[in-house]
Design an enzyme around this catalytic site. Structure first.
Site, PDB file in Angstrom:
ATOM      1  N   TYR A  26       0.818  -1.218   0.000  1.00 34.81           N
ATOM      2  CA  TYR A  26       0.000   0.000   0.000  1.00 34.81           C
ATOM      3  C   TYR A  26       0.855   1.273   0.000  1.00 34.81           C
ATOM      4  O   TYR A  26       0.324   2.379  -0.089  1.00 34.81           O
ATOM      5  CB  TYR A  26      -0.921   0.024   1.221  1.00 34.81           C
ATOM      6  CG  TYR A  26      -1.926  -1.101   1.236  1.00 34.81           C
ATOM      7  CD1 TYR A  26      -2.957  -1.144   0.300  1.00 34.81           C
ATOM      8  CD2 TYR A  26      -1.853  -2.117   2.180  1.00 34.81           C
ATOM      9  CE1 TYR A  26      -3.885  -2.172   0.309  1.00 34.81           C
ATOM     10  CE2 TYR A  26      -2.778  -3.152   2.193  1.00 34.81           C
ATOM     11  CZ  TYR A  26      -3.789  -3.181   1.255  1.00 34.81           C
ATOM     12  OH  TYR A  26      -4.704  -4.194   1.256  1.00 34.81           O
ATOM     13  N   HIS A  31      -4.461   6.122  -1.742  1.00 36.76           N
ATOM     14  CA  HIS A  31      -5.196   5.995  -0.482  1.00 36.76           C
ATOM     15  C   HIS A  31      -4.300   6.277   0.721  1.00 36.76           C
ATOM     16  O   HIS A  31      -4.807   6.525   1.818  1.00 36.76           O
ATOM     17  CB  HIS A  31      -5.758   4.569  -0.399  1.00 36.76           C
ATOM     18  CG  HIS A  31      -7.065   4.464   0.328  1.00 36.76           C
ATOM     19  ND1 HIS A  31      -7.969   5.511   0.442  1.00 36.76           N
ATOM     20  CD2 HIS A  31      -7.655   3.422   0.989  1.00 36.76           C
ATOM     21  CE1 HIS A  31      -9.031   5.110   1.126  1.00 36.76           C
ATOM     22  NE2 HIS A  31      -8.865   3.847   1.474  1.00 36.76           N
ATOM     23  N   TYR A  78      -5.133  -0.715   9.727  1.00 37.99           N
ATOM     24  CA  TYR A  78      -5.860  -0.719   8.444  1.00 37.99           C
ATOM     25  C   TYR A  78      -6.920   0.378   8.476  1.00 37.99           C
ATOM     26  O   TYR A  78      -7.459   0.726   9.517  1.00 37.99           O
ATOM     27  CB  TYR A  78      -6.464  -2.090   8.076  1.00 37.99           C
ATOM     28  CG  TYR A  78      -5.379  -3.053   7.669  1.00 37.99           C
ATOM     29  CD1 TYR A  78      -4.855  -3.030   6.384  1.00 37.99           C
ATOM     30  CD2 TYR A  78      -4.822  -3.919   8.590  1.00 37.99           C
ATOM     31  CE1 TYR A  78      -3.819  -3.866   6.017  1.00 37.99           C
ATOM     32  CE2 TYR A  78      -3.782  -4.765   8.247  1.00 37.99           C
ATOM     33  CZ  TYR A  78      -3.278  -4.727   6.942  1.00 37.99           C
ATOM     34  OH  TYR A  78      -2.250  -5.542   6.592  1.00 37.99           O
ATOM     35  N   ASN A  80     -10.065   0.898   7.715  1.00 41.32           N
ATOM     36  CA  ASN A  80     -11.434   0.870   8.262  1.00 41.32           C
ATOM     37  C   ASN A  80     -11.486   0.702   9.782  1.00 41.32           C
ATOM     38  O   ASN A  80     -12.559   0.684  10.363  1.00 41.32           O
ATOM     39  CB  ASN A  80     -12.277  -0.216   7.567  1.00 41.32           C
ATOM     40  CG  ASN A  80     -11.688  -1.600   7.733  1.00 41.32           C
ATOM     41  OD1 ASN A  80     -10.639  -1.754   8.348  1.00 41.32           O
ATOM     42  ND2 ASN A  80     -12.347  -2.595   7.192  1.00 41.32           N
ATOM     43  N   ASP A 105      -7.111  11.149   2.001  1.00 37.01           N
ATOM     44  CA  ASP A 105      -7.357  11.288   0.569  1.00 37.01           C
ATOM     45  C   ASP A 105      -8.839  11.512   0.283  1.00 37.01           C
ATOM     46  O   ASP A 105      -9.700  11.021   1.012  1.00 37.01           O
ATOM     47  CB  ASP A 105      -6.883  10.024  -0.164  1.00 37.01           C
ATOM     48  CG  ASP A 105      -7.637   8.782   0.321  1.00 37.01           C
ATOM     49  OD1 ASP A 105      -7.510   8.444   1.517  1.00 37.01           O
ATOM     50  OD2 ASP A 105      -8.374   8.169  -0.464  1.00 37.01           O
ATOM     51  N   ASN A 126     -13.976   5.283   4.619  1.00 38.11           N
ATOM     52  CA  ASN A 126     -14.026   4.302   5.713  1.00 38.11           C
ATOM     53  C   ASN A 126     -13.166   4.690   6.914  1.00 38.11           C
ATOM     54  O   ASN A 126     -13.532   4.438   8.062  1.00 38.11           O
ATOM     55  CB  ASN A 126     -13.612   2.917   5.208  1.00 38.11           C
ATOM     56  CG  ASN A 126     -14.676   2.306   4.323  1.00 38.11           C
ATOM     57  OD1 ASN A 126     -15.848   2.647   4.442  1.00 38.11           O
ATOM     58  ND2 ASN A 126     -14.275   1.428   3.428  1.00 38.11           N
TER      59      ASN A 126
END
Length: 214
Positions: A26, A31, A78, A80, A105, A126
């Site tokens: 990632y 994101h 993470y 969420n 973002d 999220n």
């Protein structure tokens, strides 16, 4: 119906959180621009970040421009579940929600645009849904960094959206985003010196262009 309800107090951030996902795959994705923003702040202010298990994130503290204490956080829960990490820090330091500035973002903003606000909804993000849930409040400042929408994608095309937000910037976009991140540092520093509300005027009026001459 009086004017008494207006808040005269300056909103000065004490905790700055960049939203993103852990794991190398990632890294540098659209994101994760919140992580990149906190890294830029850490470099500018020479605040080392290190994993803090209690806070479930990479964390550091130091002195902000203007002389106040500041804490930086990149949740490693993470996206969420970002709120878990944020709540761990706010509970430990007894920080009110309005002292927490979240950087993340936003697909609804074009590339090169930033938007600073004192409060608001999650807007479908999220990480922000989790943050609002764990802080039990929407009244905290946030700085959104535009990542634009995927070209030609229909609004209901979820696979296009996912591959866009989890994709990386092109070389030209990277150049643009390095300017945006410099500007983000400037905006956050202004928030410390003059309060978030004053900084909004500056941060919401500027747009960076990939082809400034074109």
């Amino acid at each position: 119906m009086t004017e008494v309800e207006k808040q005269p107090a300056l909103v000065i951030p004490q905790l700055i959180v960049g939203l993103g996902n852990p794991e190398p795959k990632y890294d540098q994705t659209r994101h994760n621009i919140g992580f990149a923003a906190v890294d830029a702040l850490a470099r500018a202010w020479q605040i080392p970040l290190a994993e803090n298990r209690k806070f479930q994130g990479n964390f550091g503290e130091g002195i902000a421009p203007g002389g106040g204490k500041v804490r930086l956080l990149k949740p490693l829960t993470y996206m969420n579940r970002s709120g878990q990490s944020i709540q761990a820090v706010t509970s430990w330091y007894k920080l009110p929600p309005e002292s927490v500035l979240i950087i993340y973002d936003d697909m609804d903003l074009p590339l090169g645009k930033t938007r600073l606000r004192l409060s608001g909804s999650a807007g479908g993000h999220n990480g922000m849904k989790s943050t609002i849930s764990h802080l039990s409040s929407q009244n905290f400042p946030r700085l959104r960094i535009g990542i634009g929408k995927p070209k030609g994608a229909a609004d209901d095309d979820n696979s296009e959206t996912v591959s866009h937000v989890l994709g990386r910037f092109s070389a030209a976009e990277n150049k643009l985003m390095s300017l945006v991140l410099e500007f983000v540092v400037e905006c956050v520093e202004l928030s410390f010196k003059q309060g978030v509300e004053k900084a909004m005027n500056r941060c919401n009026s500027r747009t960076f262009d990939i082809n400034p001459g074109g």
